[in-house]
Write a protein that holds these residues in place. Sequence first.
Motif, PDB file in Angstrom:
ATOM      1  N   SER A   1       0.824  -1.206   0.000  1.00 58.42           N
ATOM      2  CA  SER A   1       0.000   0.000   0.000  1.00 58.42           C
ATOM      3  C   SER A   1       0.860   1.258   0.000  1.00 58.42           C
ATOM      4  O   SER A   1       0.553   2.228  -0.703  1.00 58.42           O
ATOM      5  N   LEU A   2       1.933   1.251   0.770  1.00 56.26           N
ATOM      6  CA  LEU A   2       2.828   2.404   0.798  1.00 56.26           C
ATOM      7  C   LEU A   2       3.641   2.513  -0.488  1.00 56.26           C
ATOM      8  O   LEU A   2       3.958   3.621  -0.945  1.00 56.26           O
ATOM      9  N   MET A   3       4.002   1.361  -1.064  1.00 61.80           N
ATOM     10  CA  MET A   3       4.669   1.378  -2.370  1.00 61.80           C
ATOM     11  C   MET A   3       3.762   2.052  -3.402  1.00 61.80           C
ATOM     12  O   MET A   3       4.205   2.887  -4.198  1.00 61.80           O
ATOM     13  N   PHE A   4       2.481   1.657  -3.372  1.00 64.06           N
ATOM     14  CA  PHE A   4       1.521   2.240  -4.309  1.00 64.06           C
ATOM     15  C   PHE A   4       1.373   3.737  -4.061  1.00 64.06           C
ATOM     16  O   PHE A   4       1.421   4.531  -5.003  1.00 64.06           O
ATOM     17  N   TRP A   5       1.184   4.129  -2.789  1.00 62.77           N
ATOM     18  CA  TRP A   5       0.997   5.545  -2.466  1.00 62.77           C
ATOM     19  C   TRP A   5       2.223   6.364  -2.853  1.00 62.77           C
ATOM     20  O   TRP A   5       2.100   7.460  -3.390  1.00 62.77           O
ATOM     21  N   ARG A   6       3.387   5.822  -2.627  1.00 64.69           N
ATOM     22  CA  ARG A   6       4.644   6.514  -2.945  1.00 64.69           C
ATOM     23  C   ARG A   6       4.719   6.847  -4.429  1.00 64.69           C
ATOM     24  O   ARG A   6       5.082   7.962  -4.813  1.00 64.69           O
ATOM     25  N   ASN A   7       4.360   5.905  -5.285  1.00 62.42           N
ATOM     26  CA  ASN A   7       4.407   6.154  -6.730  1.00 62.42           C
ATOM     27  C   ASN A   7       3.158   6.877  -7.232  1.00 62.42           C
ATOM     28  O   ASN A   7       3.222   7.608  -8.219  1.00 62.42           O
ATOM     29  N   PHE A   8       2.048   6.670  -6.535  1.00 60.90           N
ATOM     30  CA  PHE A   8       0.809   7.348  -6.928  1.00 60.90           C
ATOM     31  C   PHE A   8       0.914   8.855  -6.729  1.00 60.90           C
ATOM     32  O   PHE A   8       0.281   9.628  -7.460  1.00 60.90           O
ATOM     33  N   THR A   9       1.720   9.296  -5.754  1.00 57.65           N
ATOM     34  CA  THR A   9       1.919  10.730  -5.560  1.00 57.65           C
ATOM     35  C   THR A   9       2.544  11.368  -6.799  1.00 57.65           C
ATOM     36  O   THR A   9       2.288  12.534  -7.097  1.00 57.65           O
ATOM     37  N   MET A  10       3.365  10.594  -7.522  1.00 59.86           N
ATOM     38  CA  MET A  10       3.953  11.128  -8.762  1.00 59.86           C
ATOM     39  C   MET A  10       2.897  11.267  -9.851  1.00 59.86           C
ATOM     40  O   MET A  10       2.948  12.195 -10.657  1.00 59.86           O
TER      41      MET A  10
ATOM     42  N   SER B   1       3.972  -2.823 -13.066  1.00 58.15           N
ATOM     43  CA  SER B   1       3.730  -2.081 -14.310  1.00 58.15           C
ATOM     44  C   SER B   1       3.085  -0.727 -14.038  1.00 58.15           C
ATOM     45  O   SER B   1       3.476   0.291 -14.621  1.00 58.15           O
ATOM     46  N   PHE B   2       2.092  -0.729 -13.153  1.00 63.54           N
ATOM     47  CA  PHE B   2       1.430   0.541 -12.848  1.00 63.54           C
ATOM     48  C   PHE B   2       2.335   1.463 -12.027  1.00 63.54           C
ATOM     49  O   PHE B   2       2.321   2.680 -12.227  1.00 63.54           O
ATOM     50  N   LEU B   3       3.112   0.889 -11.112  1.00 56.49           N
ATOM     51  CA  LEU B   3       4.045   1.726 -10.351  1.00 56.49           C
ATOM     52  C   LEU B   3       5.042   2.406 -11.291  1.00 56.49           C
ATOM     53  O   LEU B   3       5.321   3.604 -11.162  1.00 56.49           O
TER      54      LEU B   3
ATOM     55  N   THR C   1       7.337  11.706 -14.734  1.00 57.36           N
ATOM     56  CA  THR C   1       8.793  11.899 -14.896  1.00 57.36           C
ATOM     57  C   THR C   1       9.434  12.077 -13.526  1.00 57.36           C
ATOM     58  O   THR C   1      10.251  12.971 -13.301  1.00 57.36           O
ATOM     59  N   GLY C   2       9.017  11.194 -12.610  1.00 54.64           N
ATOM     60  CA  GLY C   2       9.529  11.246 -11.243  1.00 54.64           C
ATOM     61  C   GLY C   2      10.609  10.218 -10.977  1.00 54.64           C
ATOM     62  O   GLY C   2      11.657  10.523 -10.436  1.00 54.64           O
ATOM     63  N   GLY C   3      10.345   8.964 -11.350  1.00 49.39           N
ATOM     64  CA  GLY C   3      11.394   7.959 -11.308  1.00 49.39           C
ATOM     65  C   GLY C   3      11.704   7.346  -9.967  1.00 49.39           C
ATOM     66  O   GLY C   3      12.854   6.981  -9.719  1.00 49.39           O
ATOM     67  N   PHE C   4      10.717   7.215  -9.067  1.00 54.78           N
ATOM     68  CA  PHE C   4      10.958   6.457  -7.838  1.00 54.78           C
ATOM     69  C   PHE C   4      11.316   5.016  -8.200  1.00 54.78           C
ATOM     70  O   PHE C   4      10.581   4.342  -8.916  1.00 54.78           O
ATOM     71  N   ASP C   5      12.432   4.533  -7.694  1.00 54.26           N
ATOM     72  CA  ASP C   5      12.808   3.144  -7.935  1.00 54.26           C
ATOM     73  C   ASP C   5      11.991   2.210  -7.059  1.00 54.26           C
ATOM     74  O   ASP C   5      11.697   2.520  -5.897  1.00 54.26           O
ATOM     75  N   ILE C   6      11.648   1.060  -7.596  1.00 51.82           N
ATOM     76  CA  ILE C   6      10.959   0.043  -6.805  1.00 51.82           C
ATOM     77  C   ILE C   6      11.829  -1.197  -6.650  1.00 51.82           C
ATOM     78  O   ILE C   6      11.480  -2.109  -5.904  1.00 51.82           O
ATOM     79  N   LEU C   7      12.962  -1.229  -7.370  1.00 50.66           N
ATOM     80  CA  LEU C   7      13.944  -2.301  -7.256  1.00 50.66           C
ATOM     81  C   LEU C   7      15.344  -1.689  -7.168  1.00 50.66           C
ATOM     82  O   LEU C   7      15.570  -0.590  -7.677  1.00 50.66           O
ATOM     83  N   PRO C   8      16.295  -2.371  -6.515  1.00 52.85           N
ATOM     84  CA  PRO C   8      17.624  -1.791  -6.305  1.00 52.85           C
ATOM     85  C   PRO C   8      18.336  -1.363  -7.577  1.00 52.85           C
ATOM     86  O   PRO C   8      19.034  -0.356  -7.601  1.00 52.85           O
ATOM     87  N   GLN C   9      18.176  -2.106  -8.668  1.00 51.34           N
ATOM     88  CA  GLN C   9      18.887  -1.794  -9.912  1.00 51.34           C
ATOM     89  C   GLN C   9      18.058  -0.928 -10.865  1.00 51.34           C
ATOM     90  O   GLN C   9      18.356  -0.857 -12.056  1.00 51.34           O
ATOM     91  N   SER C  10      17.021  -0.268 -10.348  1.00 56.93           N
ATOM     92  CA  SER C  10      16.162   0.584 -11.158  1.00 56.93           C
ATOM     93  C   SER C  10      15.594  -0.228 -12.336  1.00 56.93           C
ATOM     94  O   SER C  10      15.271  -1.412 -12.184  1.00 56.93           O
TER      95      SER C  10
END
Length: 483
Positions: free
Chosen positions: A127-136, A210-212, A220-229
């Motif tokens: 949920s926080l992963m989603f919210w973090r990217n949803f803010t972008m 995919s949605f994140l 054009t924010g680019g929050f990484d969700i995995l260590p290697q982008s």
Amino acid sequence: MNFGMIRYLLGRILLILSALLLPALIIGLAFREPFRILLGFIVAIAFCAGLGFLMARNKPQNEDFYAREGLVLVALAWIMVSVIGAIPFVLSGSVPSVVDALFESTSGFTTTGASVLNIVPGFLPKSLMFWRNFTMFIGGMGFLFFIISLQPAIGSRGIFIMRAESPGPGSGKLESRVSKTIYILYAIYISLILIVAVLLRIGKVGWFDSFLLAFGVAGTGGFDILPQSIGAYDSQFVRMVVAIAMAVFGMSFNLIYLLVIGKFKQFFKSEELRWYLSIMVVAVLLIGITVFPLYTNIKTLFQDVFFTTSSMMTTTGYSTVDFHKWPTFAHVILLFVMFSGGMTGSTASGLKIARIMHFGKSIKQELRRMLSPERALPIVIEGKQIDDRTQRGSTFYLITYLSVFLIILGLISLDTQNFASAFNATIATLNNVGHGSDLLGPAMPYSEMSVASKLLMCISMLMGRLEIYPVLLLLFPATWRKT
């Protein structure tokens, strides 16, 4: 200053934000996350809904709303949503401190992508992963556009909000009614996100990821969700989808609208588009020639160079390769395209291509004037002569930008070990390019910086997203006078 109208519209924004928090709460419920995670969203929703109802309950009789009110509303609204957006991070206990949570929230809404978190598998609940990217996603197009479409009282005066919030030296309208323009822009925005998400799913990326990633690309924010982008996805198809999508979201949505309705002649007639594509193509060629000795495969070389150039120019910050190993000349080119940014009316940050055009033509005009002092030599952009007021505005914005950059650089340097770290942190936040800006060497982790520096970088991110002036006006006493 019409404080009543500002209070009323801030209340409407809170009500909208309470609704925008619901998808993250639903994600948490779907994944059966612990109550302490869900509590953060419940509290944020209740707070927004309650306070928003109180603030927007009584509509002011005086509905006058002009440029000054628009600038103040925009600045206060972005500060307000950044603070409230941090509540789920704070109450979940997933982020080390309140300041870190504010940094993460501000970075998301301003589509910066800088993070104080250690990006490892499972570093945040779903949920926080989603919210973090949803803010972008919310911050990419600008959530205040919702207000214009939902508030008939503003009417055509909503253009003052568009001008204050939209990146770039100006914002054009697609239709005669401002609200209709915004519906069109959002339709294009959401449609492109869905296309990117579907293409990523075809590339065998899970629907959730995919949605994140689509949110990150769109804003054009680019929050990484995995260590290697993006490099973590060992797929040439996925990398090219993201690279092309970043380039598209760096284009003006007005132009994309022309493309959608089939006005191809008007689309390709855009002078700013030609500059945007030319700068990107030249940058790819120059960097490609520079790094050629490091590659044995031309296809891989093109993919890495195009992806990195697209990412930096649109200030997204995703990566597929360690460009620190590239020659210094490649870093200089990347630095230039990063400062240039995307087109006016895109979700990208930076100075904007329209201003780069203006600066370039101003230099040419001055050189020609030296040769022929008696000749009248106007600056013409997109077939229109630029008046003196617009010229002064662009010049003073550049001066203001450089002044603010140097001030922030000086203050952050007090908390960093070397110039490279201070420069990287400054350009990352003021240009909203996030973690992908460490061109002078590996950047100092934001998590290791002091509370004061993190708060300063939050202000820097807001300034970068709103193009400085709305934030500075909050500090100007004349702004708060009633008349």
